[in-house]
Design a protein around this motif. Structure first.
Motif, short mmCIF file in Angstrom:
data_model
loop_
_atom_site.label_atom_id
_atom_site.label_comp_id
_atom_site.label_asym_id
_atom_site.label_seq_id
_atom_site.Cartn_x
_atom_site.Cartn_y
_atom_site.Cartn_z
N LYS A 127 0.83 -1.20 0.00
CA LYS A 127 0.00 0.00 0.00
C LYS A 127 0.86 1.26 0.00
O LYS A 127 0.59 2.21 -0.73
CB LYS A 127 -0.93 0.01 1.22
CG LYS A 127 -2.10 -0.94 1.10
CD LYS A 127 -2.97 -0.87 2.35
CE LYS A 127 -4.10 -1.85 2.29
NZ LYS A 127 -4.91 -1.84 3.51
N ILE A 130 2.44 1.69 -3.41
CA ILE A 130 1.45 2.19 -4.37
C ILE A 130 1.21 3.68 -4.17
O ILE A 130 1.14 4.45 -5.13
CB ILE A 130 0.14 1.37 -4.26
CG1 ILE A 130 0.35 -0.03 -4.81
CG2 ILE A 130 -1.00 2.07 -4.98
CD1 ILE A 130 -0.81 -0.98 -4.55
N LYS A 131 1.12 4.11 -2.91
CA LYS A 131 0.92 5.54 -2.64
C LYS A 131 2.11 6.35 -3.16
O LYS A 131 1.94 7.42 -3.75
CB LYS A 131 0.74 5.79 -1.15
CG LYS A 131 -0.60 5.37 -0.62
CD LYS A 131 -0.71 5.63 0.86
CE LYS A 131 -2.04 5.13 1.40
NZ LYS A 131 -2.15 5.30 2.85
N ASP A 132 3.34 5.82 -2.93
CA ASP A 132 4.53 6.52 -3.41
C ASP A 132 4.53 6.61 -4.93
O ASP A 132 4.85 7.66 -5.50
CB ASP A 132 5.80 5.81 -2.93
CG ASP A 132 5.98 5.91 -1.42
OD1 ASP A 132 5.33 6.78 -0.80
OD2 ASP A 132 6.78 5.12 -0.87
N LEU A 133 4.17 5.51 -5.59
CA LEU A 133 4.13 5.51 -7.06
C LEU A 133 3.09 6.49 -7.58
O LEU A 133 3.32 7.20 -8.55
CB LEU A 133 3.85 4.10 -7.59
CG LEU A 133 5.00 3.10 -7.45
CD1 LEU A 133 4.53 1.71 -7.86
CD2 LEU A 133 6.19 3.53 -8.30
N LYS A 134 1.96 6.53 -6.93
CA LYS A 134 0.92 7.48 -7.34
C LYS A 134 1.41 8.91 -7.17
O LYS A 134 1.17 9.77 -8.03
CB LYS A 134 -0.36 7.26 -6.53
CG LYS A 134 -1.17 6.08 -6.97
CD LYS A 134 -2.45 5.97 -6.18
CE LYS A 134 -3.26 4.77 -6.62
NZ LYS A 134 -4.50 4.63 -5.84
N ALA A 135 2.10 9.16 -6.07
CA ALA A 135 2.62 10.50 -5.83
C ALA A 135 3.65 10.86 -6.90
O ALA A 135 3.67 11.98 -7.41
CB ALA A 135 3.24 10.59 -4.44
N THR A 137 3.86 9.62 -9.99
CA THR A 137 3.20 9.81 -11.28
C THR A 137 2.48 11.15 -11.33
O THR A 137 2.51 11.84 -12.34
CB THR A 137 2.22 8.68 -11.60
OG1 THR A 137 1.28 8.56 -10.53
CG2 THR A 137 2.95 7.37 -11.79
N THR A 138 1.85 11.53 -10.25
CA THR A 138 1.17 12.84 -10.25
C THR A 138 2.19 13.96 -10.31
O THR A 138 1.98 14.96 -11.00
CB THR A 138 0.27 13.01 -9.01
OG1 THR A 138 1.05 12.79 -7.83
CG2 THR A 138 -0.89 12.04 -9.04
N GLN A 139 3.33 13.81 -9.60
CA GLN A 139 4.37 14.82 -9.64
C GLN A 139 4.97 14.93 -11.04
O GLN A 139 5.19 16.02 -11.55
CB GLN A 139 5.47 14.50 -8.61
CG GLN A 139 6.53 15.57 -8.50
CD GLN A 139 5.96 16.90 -8.03
OE1 GLN A 139 5.05 16.94 -7.23
NE2 GLN A 139 6.51 17.98 -8.56
N SER A 141 3.53 14.12 -13.85
CA SER A 141 2.56 14.73 -14.76
C SER A 141 2.47 16.24 -14.53
O SER A 141 2.31 17.02 -15.48
CB SER A 141 1.19 14.07 -14.60
OG SER A 141 0.66 14.35 -13.32
#
Length: 173
Positions: A127, A130-135, A137-139, A141
């Motif tokens: 978890k 996944i949160k780090d990866l999402k952060a 990817t958003t950064q 982008s």
């Protein structure tokens, strides 16, 4: 209504049996004449004192025979346990076997709990990853969008500069 009359429900509560059991006893036993002991007012059936006594005696007779049968079974079980040392050895072996099975079950339970804990830790790690990866990817982008905006701003300023220079050149002619 007379105090001597009771409903089927009141009688069943008093005897500790269900209402259906009282009805079945009344219907099955031919010694009780249903019309002789009952009266009906609306949807409620009332039983007079004689009917109450007859029904109670039937249930008490049944209960006393069941109690005698239970006592006989207990006596038979006591007689069976006085067989001798062979049975004692058998029971000891049985107890030892049950204890070993119990130990094995405890070991299995401990293993299962350890595995469940490991799974929980892994899930938590996943978890967070996944949160780090999402952060990320958003950064990324956001960074891409910012660079695209900068590029478009630079192109716009270049375009304005070139258009101004052309216009200025025309005035000079």
């Amino acid at each position: 209504m007379s105090e001597n009359l009771k409903t089927i429900r009141e009688l069943s509560d008093e005897l500790g049996v269900s209402k259906q059991a009282v009805w079945q006893k009344i219907k099955r036993d031919s010694s009780i004449n249903l019309r002789q002991f009952t009266s009906k007012k609306g949807n409620t059936v009332y039983i007079n004192v004689d009917g109450q006594k007859a029904i109670k005696s039937m249930f008490l007779d049944k209960m006393s025979t069941e109690n005698r049968q239970r006592e006989d079974k207990v006596d038979d079980n006591k007689k069976e346990h006085v067989d001798g040392p062979g049975e004692v050895d058998f029971l000891r072996d049985l107890v030892l076997e049950l204890q070993s099975e119990k130990k094995e079950l405890h070991k299995l339970l401990d293993q299962q709990q350890r595995l469940a804990l490991q799974d929980k830790k892994l899930l938590e790690e996943y978890k967070t990853e996944i949160k780090d990866l999402k952060a990320l990817t958003t950064q990324s982008s956001i960074d891409k969008q910012a660079s695209v905006n900068k590029q478009s701003d630079v192109e716009e300023t270049n375009h304005q500069d070139t258009s101004k220079s052309k216009k200025w050149w025309r005035f000079g002619k």
